[in-house]
Design an enzyme around this catalytic site. Structure first.
Site, PDB file in Angstrom:
ATOM      1  N   GLU A  88     -64.692  -4.153  25.743  1.00  0.00           N
ATOM      2  CA  GLU A  88     -65.982  -3.440  25.707  1.00  0.00           C
ATOM      3  C   GLU A  88     -65.798  -1.943  25.982  1.00  0.00           C
ATOM      4  O   GLU A  88     -66.762  -1.190  25.906  1.00  0.00           O
ATOM      5  CB  GLU A  88     -66.956  -4.061  26.709  1.00  0.00           C
TER       6      GLU A  88
ATOM      7  N   CYS B 273     -61.248  -9.565  31.765  1.00  0.00           N
ATOM      8  CA  CYS B 273     -60.787  -9.029  33.051  1.00  0.00           C
ATOM      9  C   CYS B 273     -60.894 -10.092  34.148  1.00  0.00           C
ATOM     10  O   CYS B 273     -60.145 -11.049  34.130  1.00  0.00           O
ATOM     11  CB  CYS B 273     -61.543  -7.749  33.403  1.00  0.00           C
TER      12      CYS B 273
ATOM     13  N   HIS C 297     -60.181  -4.591  28.660  1.00  0.00           N
ATOM     14  CA  HIS C 297     -61.622  -4.436  28.437  1.00  0.00           C
ATOM     15  C   HIS C 297     -61.941  -4.134  26.980  1.00  0.00           C
ATOM     16  O   HIS C 297     -61.974  -2.971  26.592  1.00  0.00           O
ATOM     17  CB  HIS C 297     -62.161  -3.307  29.315  1.00  0.00           C
TER      18      HIS C 297
END
Ligand code: ADP
Ligand code: ADP
Ligand code: MG
Ligand code: MG
Lengths: 1064, 390
Positions: free
Chosen positions: B369, B283, B367
């Site tokens: 994650e 990001c 993202h």
């Protein structure tokens, strides 16, 4: 480069039945559209003649033939397809495809299954193989064992400890499944199940866990997405098809949502599905623990729901993927610019509620569980659960006005009905909340998540506030209750205002719904979508109004007994015609199983309630040139006068004429005036009057309420006693309406006329006859078109009467009339100034679209007069009903004046016998017949049946008979082995013969169709249904069947496409 | 870790529904005022105090605890497009003993950081009654406890469509009877990264490889994803220049605000690239990496703000659904010759990640994650860990 197949064969799902309904018409139609777009030639086999997928404009060739391996193989031989679609016709298509593959037919003819491959299907359908596949990747499933015998089942159940869950392989809709609490129950259930399916899974019961589903799509590049997840309001133990379902899930955290999503993708990749599938989970409400329940490797009811809930066309995409496309190569068909590889973001929720018709059946258990009993469903869209839920309950059209204020659903034992729910569970929950139960207590009793219950409690609270404020309810409260989905009718009920006053107050303060688009992206990107709904939870319209030159078309609402896919066909065809004529079509419907709620069919689709309030709101926005109420069955038809009164222009026949036909008094007076005969009748409100009238006209008499479509609460009484018991029941059914009693005419033929008229002149008509005598509801009767056994004189009289009535009512549009004929005397039973159930059937047999014609007439546009008359046809069409008694535990499978069938098929043949046999084979009758169990009822009936039975004997069919019938037959010189009655519990017993599969057919002609108690006859009929043995309970039908099999063998039924018949 | 179901009821309700101490109907009126003059009326929930900031939206249907604690939302008033929010309450703060002996905090596992970073929450319908086995308190309670205001009853769809056309907009929430800001305040002129980054080097996990993580406002799951793969992570303040640190890999986190205000981080990245340290950015990390190699970014017509963003790995047929929250993209025409696009957005074709043609330098705009969102690209952490082992 893609290597496209030349010809693809698509298997449909045949007649609508419980568990397999309109959703497969929707998925099949989308699949055909997807193939056409690629220029692939399409061949469709589906005997369901009322479907849209069998329209002229879709598949290149259509076969109205049974979906059985034998017929499909013949079509393959003839059409030489190189590809086969199995995923779009429900379990019917899937199971047939698996058989064709196993028997080597597909290989022999070089037909490739496109999309998910057969071994993958087997891995998902065989519950044992499936569990092994999950084990391979460490995905959890319930502790279970697949068994093939009752003893093995009992053995393992003891190991697990009761209660245990029993689930059937190669089935859907939870057929034959259930939670059993002891060995006796287990033996009974597994014994029956093994007659339908080769395998049963015995597993630990997870009753009460959350039930969650994901719709998963995967392409051949291994790209995989979950288009939508759904949460069942009713936890595990209630089939998802029987559950209230909410999308997206409401009570799952990010961790839970994505954990299940990840497992879904992992599982689907491991299985190797290409196309669309559905995965079901049990999720522990007290932890993140889960079990996978099953994967359905095909389009399903849930996928149709998910398509409508999100706007993502799953079936269309699945078809493209089956051809070899990757998801990223396809476009999102809502935005037209973004990719089909994405997961819709919703900024609203949808609530689906099943529609049941259990009260129509004698003897059926009303408890719901892991097997499906519902016949249709509705879906409501709104930003908040309360609004969606209230809308949905009204959409059911069972008399409910919403979550609160609905009468007639009271439970007299809350504890029991919450723990062992009936189809009215949600009302029971509300009743409990209203009578002071806490959310926690209801949650404990039902295992329904507190979040849902608290939202329902919020509606209860708002109702109390409305009542407290009564006529003085504040504007702020009005806003709040409208946002919580209260209809004007509900507001009126709780405040003492009239509905009109509520409407006017709303108008005065500008409290109006806004129109919202379903755009799949929650507003993130601009999208020009025409898929709309109304809500009070918003401040501005997403679309532009008014719409120029628009016609509002009202759909049929939920499928239910008496109203089904045929009206969807009418709506879609009316819409297509309007478009051709240059109108902008605005469709209003809320049934997710339909093609009419496919947004690409119309200029605008409103997915919302079909009620006066909503129609008025939409009309205010759209300002259509008018509204068409004659295509969607009785629901829109009933709104005609009210719409007219509120200033919305009703197109076609004048609303006053509609009332003139619907209102029994007015209609009867009209018939008298026209000198047209009708069965004697009277409207009565006391028992004494009723008895006096019955005595005067003589028994039997038919007792019924007015304004119903499917014969609800009608019955025949053959004596005082029956009349008395029946009036007791009828009084409960409809208090506002007085009872109508008519003379019931026995031994008469029933005839139907479907027609289109303009300004009172009939332009085209189609007359069909019933195989069964009058007394079997026209929806359950076997229809023959053109008629084969009706006197020419009778036909002429029918036509004359119809001409007079059309003129008197100045009909413009479609209409349908029913007649009773006895020795050329013709009496009118009823007249509906709308399209009827048989419009698609006669249109397709004639190959003249009566709905297109009707639409042109309604819009006052030029039309061409049909060039071919029915009597010129070189073929015959037969429409046969499909019953779903095997899903309705305990229901008595007899035919009467109340409709009981859930679907129908229509087949074409060169003569009656051929079309008739094809249609019976399509609804589950099987050939050849080598042994028959006969139980022929009253002596007249025995005598009437004798010639037919003799034919059976002459063909060498082995005959078994109940004692009386056996004596009668043996006396008449026909050899039949006598069997003992069920209640006599002696052997050789009829029940054993049925259970052990020693008979291929049961013919049981009931003595009296009104008795509810457990009789010998009932036990025989029920055993036939439970053990999957074909059954006839109607004498005419049985006679025609025996004659037909004597005249034609199964392999003597021509495999001809619809087009070939039309050319002839 | 104890399972908590619905919070105990404090006020009797018809039907005995459990209620939060908070009651929306008696709650103060509130309004959202936008810089373009639009006003949205609603009611307050959460903390009783007005606030100004940048109004942004997110289309995810789950994950408000994760989003609110995502430091990338610092200074922003977050609008959820999913209308019913608060359904499953808020879990207790639970931590995992991931830290190396004697140093660092334990990792929060139920949230993405130690506190709410968004300045306010904007919803259509706040769920007064939540229900979940793991909930400890209601969303309103949590917001109140953390001093963050919420506003509900907002037509979030109309608001979203307005925001989407402007990219984002300044706005403020005013609550009747509370202290309210007068004007608008652009958080992007502040160095937000400095406000959310760790104060000092902190070590997590253990393993035979060490990764330095430049914390621009790092989400907890970046840490958990690395620690869970058996590497030692040294979380660095955003301006840390890696002096005296022996590392096998560099990870650059997500974070709030304008990347051009954190050039120090870009310089650190450049120094690591010069030393051929395997590097992975996420990001803001992607944008910083782009700056470090001299590529340019441009503002998207429509930002990517959801958990359903499709990306394709360039030159393959491999597609993934990702979680995204960005309004700028790397202009791939400005990439140095040794660099190439790695991922691309399937909706608008804009860049979603870049990589060096042969060296172990990569970054993604989305993202991997997740938290909230789909976990499709979690495998990128595997690849990164593999890179630092080579
Ligand atoms: N182990 C179980 N314990 C309790 N209920 C179950 C269990 N497995 C399935 N069910 C219930 O039975 C229903 C039908 O099972 P399913 O396998 O989905 O049948 P079908 O294939 O006919 O849809 C499910 O929707 C679920 O509610
Ligand atoms: N007077 C009658 N005599 C014999 N059978 C009748 C008579 N009236 C109705 N029926 C039978 O009952 C069925 C249902 O009646 P109908 O009025 O058509 O109900 P619905 O409104 O549900 O279509 C008819 O199809 C016919 O078989
Ligand atoms: Mg199934
Ligand atoms: Mg199922």
């Amino acid at each position: 480069m893609l290597h496209l197949p030349q010809t693809v064969l698509i298997l449909g799902s045949s007649a609508l039945k419980i568990g397999e309904a309109g959703e497969f018409d929707y998925s099949g139609s989308q699949a055909i559209k997807a193939l056409k777009e690629e220029g692939v030639r399409t061949v469709l086999i589906n005997p369901n003649i009322a479907t849209i997928q069998t329209s002229e404009s879709l598949a290149d060739e259509v076969y109205f033939l049974p979906i059985t391996p034998e017929f499909v193989e013949k079509v393959i031989e003839k059409e030489k397809p190189d590809g086969l679609f199995l995923a779009f016709g429900g379990q019917t298509a899937l199971n047939c495809g698996v058989k064709l593959s196993e028997s080597g037919v597909l290989e022999k003819h070089n037909v490739k299954v496109l999309g998910t491959q057969v071994p993958v299907i087997q891995n998902t359908e065989d519950r044992d193989l499936f569990r092994n596949k999950l084990d391979e990747i460490g995905v959890k499933s319930a502790k279970s064992k697949a068994v093939n015998t009752v003893d093995d089942a009992a053995g393992f159940a003891h190991e697990l400890g009761f209660p245990v869950m029993c689930r059937v392989a190669y089935a859907l809709g939870g057929l034959g499944s259930g939670i059993v609490k002891d060995e006796t129950e287990l033996r009974e259930l597994v014994g029956r199940a093994l007659r339908h399916a080769p395998q049963v899974l015995i597993e630990e019961s997870l009753k009460g866990w959350k039930e969650i589903e994901y719709e998963v799509v995967r392409d051949q590049h291994d790209n995989c997405i979950t288009v939508c997840n759904m949460e069942n309001f009713d936890p595990l133990g209630i089939h998802t098809g029987e559950s209230i379902v909410v999308a997206p899930s409401q009570t799952l955290t990010n961790a839970e949502y994505h954990k299940l999503r990840e497992i879904a993708i992992k599982t689907i990749r491991h299985l190797g599905i290409v196309g669309e599938c559905n995965i079901q989970y049990a999720l522990d409400p007290e932890s993140e623990d889960y079990r996978v329940i099953e994967v359905n490797a095909r389009l399903s009811r849930s996928s149709a729901l998910a398509s409508k809930a999100t706007g993502y066309p799953l079936a269309f995409v699945a078809a493209k993927l089956a051809l070899g496309y990757g998801l990223h190569e396809l476009k999102n068909s809502i935005t037209k610019t973004t990719s089909a590889f994405f997961e819709p973001a919703l900024d609203y929720c949808v609530v689906k509620i099943p529609r049941w018709d259990l009260k129509k059946f004698k003897g059926v258990s009303r408890r719901i569980g892991s097997g499906m009993k519902s016949v249709g469903e509705v879906m409501a869209i709104a930003p908040v659960f309360e609004e969606a839920m209230q809308k949905a309950l009204r959409m059911l059209e069972i008399g409910a006005v919403g979550v609160v204020g609905s009468e007639g659903f009271e439970s007299d034992d809350l504890e029991r009905d919450l723990a062992e729910p009936t189809e009215e569970r949600v009302f029971t929950v509300v009743q409990a909340l209203e009578s002071g139960w806490s959310v926690d207590r209801v949650a404990e009793q039902t295992k329904i998540d507190r979040w849902f219950l608290a939202r329902l409690a919020n509606i209860v609270r708002l109702k109390r506030e409305l009542q407290a404020g009564s006529r003085g309810a504040s504007d702020a409260l009005l806003v709040e209750v409208k946002r919580a989905g209260f209809s004007d009718h509900q507001v009126a009920m709780f405040t003492g205002l009239t509905e009109d006053e509520v409407w006017n107050r709303r108008a005065a303060v500008g409290l109006k719904p806004v129109v919202r688009q379903i755009d799949t992206l929650a507003g993130e990107f601009p999208a020009q979508t025409n898929y709309l709904y109304l809500t009070y939870n918003g401040s501005q319209d997403d679309a532009e109004f008014p719409v120029d030159n628009a016609v509002l078309l009202l759909g049929s609402g939920a499928y239910r007994i008496g109203c089904s896919v045929e009206f969807d066909w009418c709506c879609v065809n009316a819409g297509q015609t309007l478009r051709k004529l240059g109108f902008k079509t605005v469709m209003l419907n809320y049934n997710p199983e339909t093609v009419s709620t496919d947004y690409d069919e119309f200029h605008q689709l409103f997915f919302d309630e079909i009620s006066l309030e909503v129609c008025r709101e939409i009309a205010e926005k759209v300002q259509p040139v008018g509204v068409i109420v004659s295509m969607g069955g009785q629901t829109p038809n009933n709104l005609a006068s009210k719409l007219d009164a509120s200033g919305v222009k009703v197109l076609g026949t004048n609303p006053d004429s509609i009332d003139n036909a619907e209102n029994r008094h007015r209609f009867s007076a009209l018939l008298d005036e026209l000198g047209v005969d009708q069965p004697e009748w009277a409207e009565l409100s006391t028992y004494e009057e009723a008895v006096a009238f019955a005595d005067q006209v003589g028994y039997p008499v038919l007792v019924r309420p007015s304004y119903v479509l499917s014969g609800a609460a009608m019955a025949v009484a053959s004596n005082h006693e029956e009349l008395e018991t029946y009036l007791g029941r009828a009084a409960k059914v409809s208090r506002e309406y007085p009872t109508v009693i008519s003379k019931f005419i026995t031994g008469a033929k029933e005839i139907e006329l479907d027609a289109v008229a303009k300004n009172g002149e009939i332009i085209v008509y189609a007359i069909s006859e019933h195989v069964e005598n009058a007394g079997v509801h026209s929806g359950d009767a076997t229809l023959v078109f053109p008629p084969q056994r009706t006197y020419f004189e009778t036909v002429r009289r029918v036509r004359q009467v119809a001409t007079k009535v059309a003129k008197a009512l100045n009909i413009t549009g479609p209409f349908n009339m029913q007649f009773i004929a006895k020795s050329n005397a013709v009496k009118v039973i009823e007249c509906n100034l709308r399209a009827s159930r048989s419009f698609p059937f006669v249109s397709k047999v004639l190959r003249q679209n009566l709905i297109e014609l009707a639409t042109r007439v309604i819009m006052d546009r030029p039309y061409s007069k049909p060039d071919k008359q029915a009597f010129e046809l070189n073929h015959v069409g037969v429409k046969a009903p499909q019953f779903s008694f095997h899903r309705l535990d305990g229901a008595d499978p007899t035919l009467g004046v109340e409709m009981a069938s859930t679907g129908e098929v229509g087949c074409i043949g060169e003569d009656f016998n051929e079309a008739f046999l094809k249609s019976l084979l399509s609804v589950g009758y099987r050939l050849p017949i080598q042994s028959v169990l006969l139980s022929l009822g009253p002596v007249e009936s025995k005598a009437e049946m004798l010639p037919a039975v003799r034919m059976l004997a002459e063909q060498g069919v082995e005959l078994f008979a109940t004692k009386g019938t056996a004596t009668f037959l043996n006396d008449a010189g026909v050899e039949a082995t006598p069997l003992e009655w069920p209640l006599d519990e002696k052997s050789p017993n009829t029940l054993d013969a049925i259970r052990e599969g020693r008979v291929d057919l049961v013919i049981n002609i009931p003595k009296n169709d009104q008795k509810v108690e457990l009789t010998n006859g009932y036990m025989i009929r029920r055993a036939a249904v439970d053990y999957n043995v074909p059954l006839f309970t109607n004498r005419q039908l049985a006679q025609r069947f025996i004659e037909a099999i004597a005249a034609r063998a199964a392999d003597d039924l021509a495999v001809k496409s619809w087009g070939e018949y039309a050319m002839a | 870790m104890t399972a908590v179901t619905t919070t105990s009821s404090t006020s009797a309700r018809p039907g005995g529904a459990p209620a939060d101490s908070h009651d929306t109907r008696t709650a103060a009126r509130a309004r959202l005022v936008l810089a373009d003059g639009a006003v949205f009326e609603g009611r307050s929930f959460g903390a009783h105090g007005g606030v100004a900031g940048e109004v942004v939206f997110c289309t995810g249907m789950v994950g408000y605890p994760e989003s609110l604690t995502d430091p990338s939302y610092a200074g922003q008033l977050l609008c959820c497009t999913y209308p019913m929010i608060g359904n499953y309450g808020v879990p207790p703060m639970e931590r995992e003993g991931g830290s190396a002996v004697g140093s660092g905090d334990d990792l929060p596992i139920t949230f993405e950081s130690d506190r709410i970073h968004a300045s306010a929450l904007i919803v259509n319908d706040y769920s007064e009654h939540h229900s979940h086995w793991h909930a400890q308190r209601s969303l309103a309670q949590w917001l109140a406890d953390e001093g963050v205001p919420g506003i509900q009853g907002i037509d979030t769809r109309s608001l979203t469509m307005r925001l989407r056309e402007h990219g984002s907009m300044l706005g403020r929430i005013e609550i009747d009877g509370a202290e309210n800001p007068r004007g608008f305040e652009d958080p992007n002129v502040r160095n937000l990264v400095a406000e959310v980054s760790v104060a000092e080097r902190t070590t997590y996990g253990s393993g035979d490889r060490r990764v330095a993580l430049i914390d621009c406002g790092c989400k907890g799951n970046i840490l958990r994803s690395l620690v869970g793969r058996g590497v030692e992570v040294v979380r660095l303040p955003w301006g840390d220049d890696l002096q005296g640190l022996q590392i096998d890999g560099l990870m650059v986190s997500n974070g709030p605000g304008d990347p051009s205000l954190v050039d120090a981080a870009a310089a650190t990245i450049k120094s690591a690239l010069d030393r051929d340290v395997p590097t992975f950015g996420v990001c803001m990390g992607n944008q910083l990496l782009a700056r470090a190699i001299g590529a340019k970014t441009f503002k998207l017509k429509y930002g990517h703000r959801g958990q359903n963003q499709p990306v394709v790995e360039c030159g393959t047929n491999r597609c993934f659904v990702t979680s995204q929250n960005h309004g700028y993209a790397v202009d791939t025409t400005t990439l140095p010759s040794d660099w190439r696009p790695w991922f691309e957005n399937l909706n608008d074709g804009t860049n979603e990640g870049v990589r060096h043609s042969w060296k172990p330098f990569r970054s993604v705009q989305f993202h991997p994650e997740a938290c909230p969102g789909p976990t499709d690209t979690a495998y990128l952490f595997d690849e990164f860990v593999r890179m630092i082992h080579q």
